[in-house]
Scaffold this motif. Sequence first.
Motif, PDB file in Angstrom:
ATOM      1  N   SER A 254       0.810  -1.221   0.000  1.00 60.96           N
ATOM      2  CA  SER A 254       0.000   0.000   0.000  1.00 60.96           C
ATOM      3  C   SER A 254       0.841   1.268   0.000  1.00 60.96           C
ATOM      4  N   ILE A 255       2.144   1.167   0.263  1.00 62.71           N
ATOM      5  CA  ILE A 255       2.978   2.372   0.257  1.00 62.71           C
ATOM      6  C   ILE A 255       3.691   2.558  -1.090  1.00 62.71           C
ATOM      7  N   LYS A 256       3.425   1.633  -2.051  1.00 60.05           N
ATOM      8  CA  LYS A 256       4.055   1.730  -3.368  1.00 60.05           C
ATOM      9  C   LYS A 256       2.989   2.013  -4.424  1.00 60.05           C
ATOM     10  N   ASN A 257       3.457   2.276  -5.657  1.00 57.25           N
ATOM     11  CA  ASN A 257       2.499   2.545  -6.742  1.00 57.25           C
ATOM     12  C   ASN A 257       2.010   1.276  -7.430  1.00 57.25           C
ATOM     13  N   ASN A 258       2.572   0.113  -7.053  1.00 57.50           N
ATOM     14  CA  ASN A 258       2.149  -1.195  -7.577  1.00 57.50           C
ATOM     15  C   ASN A 258       2.262  -1.311  -9.095  1.00 57.50           C
ATOM     16  N   ASP A 259       3.332  -0.708  -9.647  1.00 55.91           N
ATOM     17  CA  ASP A 259       3.717  -0.964 -11.025  1.00 55.91           C
ATOM     18  C   ASP A 259       4.595  -2.210 -11.036  1.00 55.91           C
ATOM     19  N   LEU A 260       4.214  -3.218 -11.777  1.00 57.60           N
ATOM     20  CA  LEU A 260       4.974  -4.451 -11.885  1.00 57.60           C
ATOM     21  C   LEU A 260       5.710  -4.450 -13.209  1.00 57.60           C
ATOM     22  N   LEU A 261       7.038  -4.555 -13.172  1.00 54.28           N
ATOM     23  CA  LEU A 261       7.876  -4.455 -14.365  1.00 54.28           C
ATOM     24  C   LEU A 261       8.470  -5.813 -14.704  1.00 54.28           C
ATOM     25  N   PHE A 262       8.359  -6.195 -15.967  1.00 50.73           N
ATOM     26  CA  PHE A 262       8.845  -7.494 -16.415  1.00 50.73           C
ATOM     27  C   PHE A 262       8.924  -7.466 -17.931  1.00 50.73           C
ATOM     28  N   ALA A 263       9.235  -8.608 -18.540  1.00 49.58           N
ATOM     29  CA  ALA A 263       9.287  -8.723 -20.000  1.00 49.58           C
ATOM     30  C   ALA A 263       8.505  -9.952 -20.424  1.00 49.58           C
ATOM     31  N   ALA A 264       7.465  -9.748 -21.235  1.00 49.96           N
ATOM     32  CA  ALA A 264       6.648 -10.860 -21.721  1.00 49.96           C
ATOM     33  C   ALA A 264       6.209 -10.566 -23.147  1.00 49.96           C
ATOM     34  N   LYS A 265       5.951 -11.627 -23.908  1.00 51.93           N
ATOM     35  CA  LYS A 265       5.411 -11.505 -25.269  1.00 51.93           C
ATOM     36  C   LYS A 265       4.333 -12.572 -25.374  1.00 51.93           C
ATOM     37  N   THR A 266       3.066 -12.160 -25.225  1.00 54.56           N
ATOM     38  CA  THR A 266       2.007 -13.146 -25.058  1.00 54.56           C
ATOM     39  C   THR A 266       0.642 -12.538 -25.321  1.00 54.56           C
ATOM     40  N   THR A 267      -0.352 -13.399 -25.409  1.00 57.19           N
ATOM     41  CA  THR A 267      -1.748 -12.957 -25.506  1.00 57.19           C
ATOM     42  C   THR A 267      -2.478 -13.121 -24.176  1.00 57.19           C
ATOM     43  N   GLU A 268      -1.795 -13.750 -23.199  1.00 63.07           N
ATOM     44  CA  GLU A 268      -2.476 -14.000 -21.921  1.00 63.07           C
ATOM     45  C   GLU A 268      -1.490 -13.941 -20.759  1.00 63.07           C
ATOM     46  N   LEU A 269      -1.880 -13.236 -19.697  1.00 68.58           N
ATOM     47  CA  LEU A 269      -1.130 -13.183 -18.448  1.00 68.58           C
ATOM     48  C   LEU A 269      -2.013 -13.683 -17.325  1.00 68.58           C
ATOM     49  N   GLN A 270      -1.393 -14.323 -16.351  1.00 75.30           N
ATOM     50  CA  GLN A 270      -2.126 -14.768 -15.168  1.00 75.30           C
ATOM     51  C   GLN A 270      -1.411 -14.278 -13.922  1.00 75.30           C
ATOM     52  N   LEU A 271      -2.179 -13.780 -12.962  1.00 74.48           N
ATOM     53  CA  LEU A 271      -1.647 -13.298 -11.693  1.00 74.48           C
ATOM     54  C   LEU A 271      -2.184 -14.168 -10.571  1.00 74.48           C
ATOM     55  N   GLN A 272      -1.318 -14.460  -9.611  1.00 72.82           N
ATOM     56  CA  GLN A 272      -1.709 -15.218  -8.432  1.00 72.82           C
ATOM     57  C   GLN A 272      -1.289 -14.416  -7.205  1.00 72.82           C
ATOM     58  N   ILE A 273      -2.279 -13.921  -6.446  1.00 72.64           N
ATOM     59  CA  ILE A 273      -2.018 -13.059  -5.283  1.00 72.64           C
ATOM     60  C   ILE A 273      -2.340 -13.833  -4.017  1.00 72.64           C
ATOM     61  N   GLY A 274      -1.347 -13.940  -3.121  1.00 71.78           N
ATOM     62  CA  GLY A 274      -1.554 -14.614  -1.849  1.00 71.78           C
ATOM     63  C   GLY A 274      -2.180 -13.663  -0.837  1.00 71.78           C
ATOM     64  N   ASN A 275      -3.361 -14.006  -0.340  1.00 68.82           N
ATOM     65  CA  ASN A 275      -4.070 -13.128   0.606  1.00 68.82           C
ATOM     66  C   ASN A 275      -3.892 -13.535   2.061  1.00 68.82           C
ATOM     67  N   GLY A 276      -3.377 -14.745   2.325  1.00 67.88           N
ATOM     68  CA  GLY A 276      -3.283 -15.200   3.704  1.00 67.88           C
ATOM     69  C   GLY A 276      -4.663 -15.244   4.333  1.00 67.88           C
ATOM     70  N   ASP A 277      -4.794 -14.698   5.562  1.00 64.94           N
ATOM     71  CA  ASP A 277      -6.088 -14.655   6.256  1.00 64.94           C
ATOM     72  C   ASP A 277      -6.820 -13.335   6.014  1.00 64.94           C
ATOM     73  N   ASN A 278      -6.349 -12.541   5.072  1.00 67.21           N
ATOM     74  CA  ASN A 278      -6.945 -11.243   4.791  1.00 67.21           C
ATOM     75  C   ASN A 278      -8.042 -11.357   3.733  1.00 67.21           C
ATOM     76  N   GLN A 279      -8.886 -10.332   3.691  1.00 70.67           N
ATOM     77  CA  GLN A 279      -9.871 -10.230   2.637  1.00 70.67           C
ATOM     78  C   GLN A 279      -9.149  -9.963   1.302  1.00 70.67           C
ATOM     79  N   PRO A 280      -9.691 -10.437   0.186  1.00 74.13           N
ATOM     80  CA  PRO A 280      -9.064 -10.166  -1.117  1.00 74.13           C
ATOM     81  C   PRO A 280      -8.970  -8.668  -1.395  1.00 74.13           C
ATOM     82  N   LEU A 281      -7.980  -8.284  -2.176  1.00 72.96           N
ATOM     83  CA  LEU A 281      -7.832  -6.881  -2.562  1.00 72.96           C
ATOM     84  C   LEU A 281      -8.983  -6.456  -3.465  1.00 72.96           C
ATOM     85  N   VAL A 282      -9.378  -5.200  -3.328  1.00 68.16           N
ATOM     86  CA  VAL A 282     -10.373  -4.636  -4.236  1.00 68.16           C
ATOM     87  C   VAL A 282      -9.610  -3.993  -5.395  1.00 68.16           C
TER      88      VAL A 282
END
Length: 389
Positions: A254-282
């Motif tokens: 929450s203290i960052k701008n949450n820009d994720l930088l990487f290199a990909a060449k694709t038609t599909e990306l998948q993200l997997q976010i670990g929430n632990g015991d917290n509510q999912p992010l909005v």
Amino acid sequence: MLSASAQKTFKYGANLQKVDSTGFYRINLQPAFIAKAKGDMADIRIADAMGNFVPYIQAGSLPQKDQKSFVVFNTIDARLATDTGTTYIVENKTGLPLDRLWIKLQNTAVQRKVNLMGSDDLKQWFAIQENIPLQEAVQNSEGTYMQSLSFPASSYRYLKLLVDDKNKTPIKFLQAGVYTEYAATLAYTPIPGLRFTRADSNKTTFITIKLNDNYQVNKLHLNITAPKYFKRNVTIYQVINGYKEAILEAELNSIKNNDLLFAAKTTELQLQIGNGDNQPLVINGINVYQSNEYIISYLDGKQNYHLLAGDSTAQAPEYDLKFFADSIKANIPAINHQAIVKNIVASAEKPKAAKDYTALIWLAIIAAVGMLLLLTLKMVKEVGKKAGK
């Protein structure tokens, strides 16, 4: 008008903006065009009206004059047992995303290719770009030379250069680094037309991002609106032909701008976010971007030019222009290309086959024979009647 051979080889093309006068120009390569090219962009060509290829260099290959702004990266000794060939590992101590790296080598006139990889822990390495040709030394009296490597923007802490020189005499790397003004001004272009879906289960959020073409993706931004404080681990995968490959492990905070930088060449990306015991992010929205890509060429103001891409067998061109990069000024005019179109060669029309009258002739012959038989029978009957009187 392109030659037929060029159209057959390269599946896609785009007209270049007409230039006002002869000179060097920086050509902006839009995401829609890069999507049609190979991952290493080795199949990009500039063709004139006669279909002849015009030399170009990548914008990152321009030499820098101000040595004060050059930051030398620390060399890391972490060669893996699985590595073959010469390895050179450096640490990106700027903490900034990079889309190019300057390397200093001992003078050499051999031809080698290098693979570039990135890592955040020196254990798990991810591919950034493969088969980058190393240039031969320009004639000088210093015994060393500099080369710039351009690649999709990445923010890995460590960069590894793996030279394909197994069973050959190795080349010698002296140092690697960046010019700080380039690292600080890295710019991006939004990629249009994405769709995403999400599912929350078992303390994990799964997000699938579908793109409408095989885009080069270098930055992903999540618009997270709740909760106020969060710190979650995220893994990004690219999906190619049904195969899922992890390309980034990072942290959402929450203290960052949450820009994720990487290199990909694709038609599909998948993200997997670990929430632990917290509510999912909005997450109210997701944006993806390509780092700005340019090539530089000397264009004639009286000519029309065309960009080409889409040849899976093409190798990166080797033009003499790379030896004259110091002749190119830093601030040169920029031009754009028009919409991407398919290069279609009209197939020659097959000659119409001559009409075959054989069947009709045989029908006519059979009909004639039938008539003769009928006439013959009739005459025989008439003769028989006369003979019976």
